[in-house]
Write a protein that holds these residues in place. Structure first.
Motif, PDB file in Angstrom:
ATOM      1  N   VAL A  58      36.399  45.155  28.568  1.00  0.00           N
ATOM      2  CA  VAL A  58      36.098  44.779  29.949  1.00  0.00           C
ATOM      3  C   VAL A  58      36.926  43.555  30.310  1.00  0.00           C
ATOM      4  O   VAL A  58      37.333  42.774  29.452  1.00  0.00           O
ATOM      5  N   PHE A  59      37.155  43.411  31.612  1.00  0.00           N
ATOM      6  CA  PHE A  59      37.933  42.277  32.106  1.00  0.00           C
ATOM      7  C   PHE A  59      37.031  41.345  32.914  1.00  0.00           C
ATOM      8  O   PHE A  59      36.101  41.781  33.585  1.00  0.00           O
ATOM      9  N   THR A  60      37.327  40.081  32.819  1.00  0.00           N
ATOM     10  CA  THR A  60      36.533  39.080  33.530  1.00  0.00           C
ATOM     11  C   THR A  60      36.480  39.399  35.016  1.00  0.00           C
ATOM     12  O   THR A  60      37.501  39.743  35.626  1.00  0.00           O
ATOM     13  N   GLU A  61      35.298  39.286  35.607  1.00  0.00           N
ATOM     14  CA  GLU A  61      35.162  39.501  37.044  1.00  0.00           C
ATOM     15  C   GLU A  61      35.916  38.428  37.820  1.00  0.00           C
ATOM     16  O   GLU A  61      35.991  37.278  37.420  1.00  0.00           O
ATOM     17  N   GLY A  62      36.473  38.852  38.932  1.00  0.00           N
ATOM     18  CA  GLY A  62      37.133  37.907  39.824  1.00  0.00           C
ATOM     19  C   GLY A  62      38.590  37.665  39.532  1.00  0.00           C
ATOM     20  O   GLY A  62      39.231  36.847  40.206  1.00  0.00           O
ATOM     21  N   LEU A  63      39.160  38.367  38.553  1.00  0.00           N
ATOM     22  CA  LEU A  63      40.562  38.137  38.217  1.00  0.00           C
ATOM     23  C   LEU A  63      41.497  38.518  39.365  1.00  0.00           C
ATOM     24  O   LEU A  63      42.386  37.745  39.747  1.00  0.00           O
ATOM     25  N   VAL A  64      41.299  39.721  39.910  1.00  0.00           N
ATOM     26  CA  VAL A  64      42.234  40.214  40.913  1.00  0.00           C
ATOM     27  C   VAL A  64      42.219  39.358  42.184  1.00  0.00           C
ATOM     28  O   VAL A  64      43.289  38.981  42.688  1.00  0.00           O
ATOM     29  N   PRO A  65      41.055  39.006  42.735  1.00  0.00           N
ATOM     30  CA  PRO A  65      41.078  38.110  43.914  1.00  0.00           C
ATOM     31  C   PRO A  65      41.761  36.777  43.632  1.00  0.00           C
ATOM     32  O   PRO A  65      42.494  36.245  44.474  1.00  0.00           O
ATOM     33  N   LEU A  66      41.516  36.239  42.415  1.00  0.00           N
ATOM     34  CA  LEU A  66      42.136  34.963  42.060  1.00  0.00           C
ATOM     35  C   LEU A  66      43.652  35.111  41.974  1.00  0.00           C
ATOM     36  O   LEU A  66      44.401  34.273  42.500  1.00  0.00           O
ATOM     37  N   TRP A  67      44.113  36.167  41.332  1.00  0.00           N
ATOM     38  CA  TRP A  67      45.553  36.380  41.211  1.00  0.00           C
ATOM     39  C   TRP A  67      46.189  36.648  42.573  1.00  0.00           C
ATOM     40  O   TRP A  67      47.316  36.231  42.836  1.00  0.00           O
ATOM     41  N   SER A  68      45.470  37.331  43.433  1.00  0.00           N
ATOM     42  CA  SER A  68      45.986  37.592  44.784  1.00  0.00           C
ATOM     43  C   SER A  68      46.223  36.285  45.534  1.00  0.00           C
ATOM     44  O   SER A  68      47.252  36.094  46.190  1.00  0.00           O
ATOM     45  N   LYS A  69      45.275  35.358  45.422  1.00  0.00           N
ATOM     46  CA  LYS A  69      45.430  34.058  46.082  1.00  0.00           C
ATOM     47  C   LYS A  69      46.596  33.274  45.490  1.00  0.00           C
ATOM     48  O   LYS A  69      47.344  32.595  46.206  1.00  0.00           O
ATOM     49  N   THR A  76      56.754  28.649  42.823  1.00  0.00           N
ATOM     50  CA  THR A  76      57.523  29.799  42.346  1.00  0.00           C
ATOM     51  C   THR A  76      57.165  30.178  40.918  1.00  0.00           C
ATOM     52  O   THR A  76      56.971  31.361  40.603  1.00  0.00           O
ATOM     53  N   GLU A  77      57.068  29.198  40.050  1.00  0.00           N
ATOM     54  CA  GLU A  77      56.785  29.503  38.637  1.00  0.00           C
ATOM     55  C   GLU A  77      55.387  30.098  38.478  1.00  0.00           C
ATOM     56  O   GLU A  77      55.179  31.005  37.666  1.00  0.00           O
ATOM     57  N   LEU A  78      54.433  29.619  39.282  1.00  0.00           N
ATOM     58  CA  LEU A  78      53.085  30.181  39.226  1.00  0.00           C
ATOM     59  C   LEU A  78      53.111  31.639  39.653  1.00  0.00           C
ATOM     60  O   LEU A  78      52.492  32.500  39.002  1.00  0.00           O
ATOM     61  N   ARG A  79      53.831  31.963  40.730  1.00  0.00           N
ATOM     62  CA  ARG A  79      53.908  33.351  41.194  1.00  0.00           C
ATOM     63  C   ARG A  79      54.528  34.254  40.116  1.00  0.00           C
ATOM     64  O   ARG A  79      54.063  35.364  39.867  1.00  0.00           O
ATOM     65  N   ARG A  80      55.578  33.726  39.503  1.00  0.00           N
ATOM     66  CA  ARG A  80      56.230  34.543  38.475  1.00  0.00           C
ATOM     67  C   ARG A  80      55.291  34.813  37.312  1.00  0.00           C
ATOM     68  O   ARG A  80      55.181  35.942  36.832  1.00  0.00           O
ATOM     69  N   MET A  81      54.586  33.788  36.849  1.00  0.00           N
ATOM     70  CA  MET A  81      53.682  33.966  35.713  1.00  0.00           C
ATOM     71  C   MET A  81      52.534  34.908  36.045  1.00  0.00           C
ATOM     72  O   MET A  81      52.120  35.720  35.218  1.00  0.00           O
ATOM     73  N   VAL A  82      52.030  34.816  37.270  1.00  0.00           N
ATOM     74  CA  VAL A  82      50.945  35.710  37.672  1.00  0.00           C
ATOM     75  C   VAL A  82      51.434  37.154  37.727  1.00  0.00           C
ATOM     76  O   VAL A  82      50.744  38.086  37.292  1.00  0.00           O
ATOM     77  N   LEU A 584      34.454  44.120  24.228  1.00  0.00           N
ATOM     78  CA  LEU A 584      35.571  43.199  24.054  1.00  0.00           C
ATOM     79  C   LEU A 584      35.957  42.676  25.430  1.00  0.00           C
ATOM     80  O   LEU A 584      36.424  43.438  26.278  1.00  0.00           O
ATOM     81  N   ILE A 585      35.724  41.400  25.655  1.00  0.00           N
ATOM     82  CA  ILE A 585      36.008  40.813  26.963  1.00  0.00           C
ATOM     83  C   ILE A 585      37.422  40.230  26.961  1.00  0.00           C
ATOM     84  O   ILE A 585      37.748  39.360  26.152  1.00  0.00           O
ATOM     85  N   ARG A 586      38.229  40.713  27.868  1.00  0.00           N
ATOM     86  CA  ARG A 586      39.584  40.185  28.036  1.00  0.00           C
ATOM     87  C   ARG A 586      39.516  39.048  29.066  1.00  0.00           C
ATOM     88  O   ARG A 586      39.450  39.286  30.270  1.00  0.00           O
ATOM     89  N   ASP A 587      39.500  37.818  28.568  1.00  0.00           N
ATOM     90  CA  ASP A 587      39.275  36.719  29.507  1.00  0.00           C
ATOM     91  C   ASP A 587      40.210  35.528  29.338  1.00  0.00           C
ATOM     92  O   ASP A 587      40.185  34.614  30.161  1.00  0.00           O
ATOM     93  N   ASN A 588      41.021  35.523  28.313  1.00  0.00           N
ATOM     94  CA  ASN A 588      41.825  34.322  28.072  1.00  0.00           C
ATOM     95  C   ASN A 588      43.201  34.452  28.721  1.00  0.00           C
ATOM     96  O   ASN A 588      44.224  34.484  28.060  1.00  0.00           O
ATOM     97  N   TRP A 589      43.201  34.548  30.060  1.00  0.00           N
ATOM     98  CA  TRP A 589      44.441  34.670  30.814  1.00  0.00           C
ATOM     99  C   TRP A 589      44.964  33.284  31.179  1.00  0.00           C
ATOM    100  O   TRP A 589      44.224  32.300  31.161  1.00  0.00           O
ATOM    101  N   ILE A 590      46.210  33.251  31.558  1.00  0.00           N
ATOM    102  CA  ILE A 590      46.800  31.964  31.935  1.00  0.00           C
ATOM    103  C   ILE A 590      46.139  31.423  33.201  1.00  0.00           C
ATOM    104  O   ILE A 590      46.071  30.214  33.429  1.00  0.00           O
ATOM    105  N   LEU A 591      45.592  32.334  34.036  1.00  0.00           N
ATOM    106  CA  LEU A 591      44.869  31.923  35.238  1.00  0.00           C
ATOM    107  C   LEU A 591      43.620  32.797  35.332  1.00  0.00           C
ATOM    108  O   LEU A 591      43.717  34.018  35.469  1.00  0.00           O
ATOM    109  N   ARG A 592      42.466  32.175  35.231  1.00  0.00           N
ATOM    110  CA  ARG A 592      41.222  32.949  35.227  1.00  0.00           C
ATOM    111  C   ARG A 592      40.135  32.172  35.966  1.00  0.00           C
ATOM    112  O   ARG A 592      40.204  30.936  36.076  1.00  0.00           O
ATOM    113  N   PRO A 593      39.108  32.880  36.458  1.00  0.00           N
ATOM    114  CA  PRO A 593      38.033  32.198  37.199  1.00  0.00           C
ATOM    115  C   PRO A 593      37.262  31.230  36.306  1.00  0.00           C
ATOM    116  O   PRO A 593      37.125  31.455  35.101  1.00  0.00           O
TER     117      PRO A 593
END
Length: 596
Positions: A58-69, A76-82, A584-593
């Motif tokens: 499973v993936f942490t809730e709220g990832l997609v809205p956060l990445w969209s913002k 620029t570097e943040l956009r590229r990493m996301v 298995l929770i996939r939550d350790n992203w570079i940008l997460r809620p």
């Protein structure tokens, strides 16, 4: 079940490295002999068998809205990493990231966007399998140059998209591009079966000044597009006075991939007589695809080749033609110096023996190999005859238990587990005893290949046949002594349960319980030993141990827990508990809620 969190590292999705390669149309697979005993399965780990528990990711809730913002930020570097993160998440099965595809297309086509962000967007769209964006990706490839093309064009070819067909055709027609870009264009044209590409592709194949890999890719693309009219071009190539003669012959053969007419067959047969074995193997590969009988007729003069690929195609042809007279020659390849070819031959002979008309001949010829002294042949022959359940091989297999090579020690012992010839039990036990004596005297060590593993197989065979005289020796393996091997001790515990099935002998029950409970000592007992002890307690119907088994049922290592559940069910009829798959929770992203 416990919830597990696993860390993930964000990393760039695209890493393009071009390697110089030697032209070699015949695939040579490397053979890694890290574990020569892998195919000799240990029955105790499968009987009884337990289903795997499975894991839900499973993936942490709220990832997609956060990445969209984050993609709306000016950094620029943040956009590229996301964007890189989106590709990683999609490859890991995250479906919701597909909602961000419009933003990626926008980043891809924005002429003012940073080049790294555009490249990341293209890679993410490819990871999204965005076939509906083929035109936009093609446009980006034309505008952004080779770095973008190396991402986009293989995807367009895989999708069989014609979005770059004109650009690809123009590129190979002018040949005014880097080698890498030419190869991308050739592969794309072949994927979409572009008939107008035949003439410029043939021109490149005939250009002796072009690099070999460019010419070879042109030949492969042309062979994909034209499967009937290239014999003349192949002959022209083979007769070229300039350039690499070997390369020209290989290119000629490559052109005829898919050709099946008489002229193509005649030309390929002429190449089998060429002095270089690489050319021979390449021609044999094509002929084998046309008709194995053609290669079979040529095999007698080729089986002694020093080139494993030449020998391999001969073996494949003989296996395909299924002619009884070829089995004697095939059996000799059980002793081939190449391990992959030995295995191929062994499996092929087993399949041939499924035909009752061929079975006796297979057994006769493989038995002759088993009677010889070569370790390679003895190992493979042991395997084949065991798979064919040829019990008369048992006496020779017992002799091979003392062979100096670990491969033969283990293969012969495993074969005896398959044949289960009861009259051989005394000899098998005698050998197992001699190995144990060798361990105790220091003459043998677990590090010696196959020494302890062989004993494990012998214990499994003796246990399956409920050979009671083996009991004293097996008990010697129960006390904790890691020098006796990782598998021989659990095998002894497992086999004793079969020998004493239905008979809870008090002293043995006590010993098995000691092993099951040994989890808090300085060096705890192996889980595999504990698992087999639990299984044997159930087989012995040791009802007094039910409280002990319940202590570990549903807790601790999965194999031990399942074994305890199995034994409890066997003695009481109580069905084992059912568990939901782990999470298995996939939550350790570079940008997460931020957790709530």
């Amino acid at each position: 079940m416990a919830t597990v969190s696993r860390g993930l590292r964000s990393q760039r999705c695209v890493c393009l490295v071009w390697l110089a390669v030697v032209v070699m149309p015949v695939t040579v697979r490397s053979v890694i002999a890290a574990d020569p005993f892998k195919k000799y399965d240990l029955a105790m780990y499968d009987r009884p068998g337990f289903p795997s528990l499975g894991v839900n990711e499973v993936f942490t809730e709220g990832l997609v809205p956060l990445w969209s913002k984050a993609l709306e930020r000016r950094d620029t570097e943040l956009r590229r990493m996301v964007i890189d993160t989106l590709a990683i998440a999609r490859n890991m099965g995250h479906e919701e990231v597909l909602d961000l595809k419009p933003i990626l297309v926008e980043r891809l086509l924005d002429p003012s966007e940073d080049a790294d962000v555009v490249t990341a967007a293209a890679a993410a769209l490819v990871a999204f399998d965005a076939k509906d964006q083929a035109d936009e990706l093609a446009k980006a490839a034309l505008q952004r140059g080779q770095a973008m093309s190396e991402i986009v064009e293989p995807a367009l070819a895989r999708w069989q998209s014609p979005a770059l067909s004109d650009a690809w055709l123009d590129r190979i027609s002018t040949a005014d591009a880097t080698d890498a870009m030419l190869i991308l264009a050739m592969q794309g044209l072949a994927a979409i079966d572009h008939k107008n590409a035949k003439e410029p592709l043939l021109a490149i194949v005939l250009m002796t000044h072009q690099p070999a890999d460019v010419r070879m890719n042109a030949a492969r693309a042309l062979a994909t597009i034209d499967k009937s009219g290239l014999v003349g071009a192949a002959k022209q190539l083979a007769d070229l006075p300039l350039g690499s003669e070997l390369t020209n012959h290989l290119l000629a053969i490559e052109l005829l991939d898919g050709h099946r007419d008489d002229d193509a067959i005649a030309f390929l047969q002429s190449q089998v007589s060429y002095a270089n074995s690489v050319v021979q193997a390449s021609a044999l590969k094509r002929l084998l695809a046309i008709d194995p009988a053609i290669v079979d007729r040529l095999a007698d003069g080729l089986v002694a080749s020093s080139d494993v690929n030449v020998r391999r195609f001969c073996v494949l042809a003989m296996l395909e033609t299924k002619v009884e007279q070829r089995i004697e020659l095939l059996a000799k390849f059980l002793d081939d110096v190449n391990p992959g070819l030995r295995t191929l031959t062994a499996e092929g002979l087993i399949k041939l023996a499924a035909d009752e008309k061929l079975r006796d001949q297979v057994i006769t010829q493989v038995s002759l190999v088993l009677a010889e002294d070569s370790w390679r042949g003895c190992e493979q022959a042991s395997y084949v005859l065991a798979k064919l359940d040829h019990k008369p091989a048992g006496e020779r297999l017992v002799e091979l238990l003392s062979h100096e090579r670990g491969e033969v020690k283990v293969a012969s012992a495993w074969a005896l587990t398959q044949l289960r010839v009861e009259k051989l039990c005394p000899d098998m036990l005698e050998h197992a005893q001699s190995v144990y004596d060798g361990f105790r005297s220091g003459q043998l060590k677990d590090a010696m290949p196959g020494a302890s593993l062989q004993v494990a197989h012998l214990f499994i065979a003796l246990g399956d046949m409920k050979y009671a005289p083996a009991d004293p020796l097996m008990r010697e393996y129960l006390p904790k002594s890691f020098s006796l091997g990782d598998h021989s001790r659990p095998a002894a515990a497992w086999a004793l349960g079969l020998i004493h099935e239905g008979n809870a002998e008090e002293k043995l029950v006590k010993t098995l319980l000691e092993r099951l409970h040994d989890i808090k000592s300085l060096i705890p007992e192996y889980d595999s030993v504990r698992q087999m002890c639990a299984i044997s307690l159930g087989r012995m119907n040791a009802e007094s141990t039910l409280p002990d088994l319940r202590l570990y049922a549903g807790a601790g290592p999965y194999g031990v827990s399942q074994s305890c559940d199995w034994s409890i069910e066997k003695m009481t009829g109580e069905p084992p508990p059912t568990f939901a798959p782990g999470t298995l929770i996939r939550d350790n992203w570079i940008l997460r809620p931020i957790p709530k």
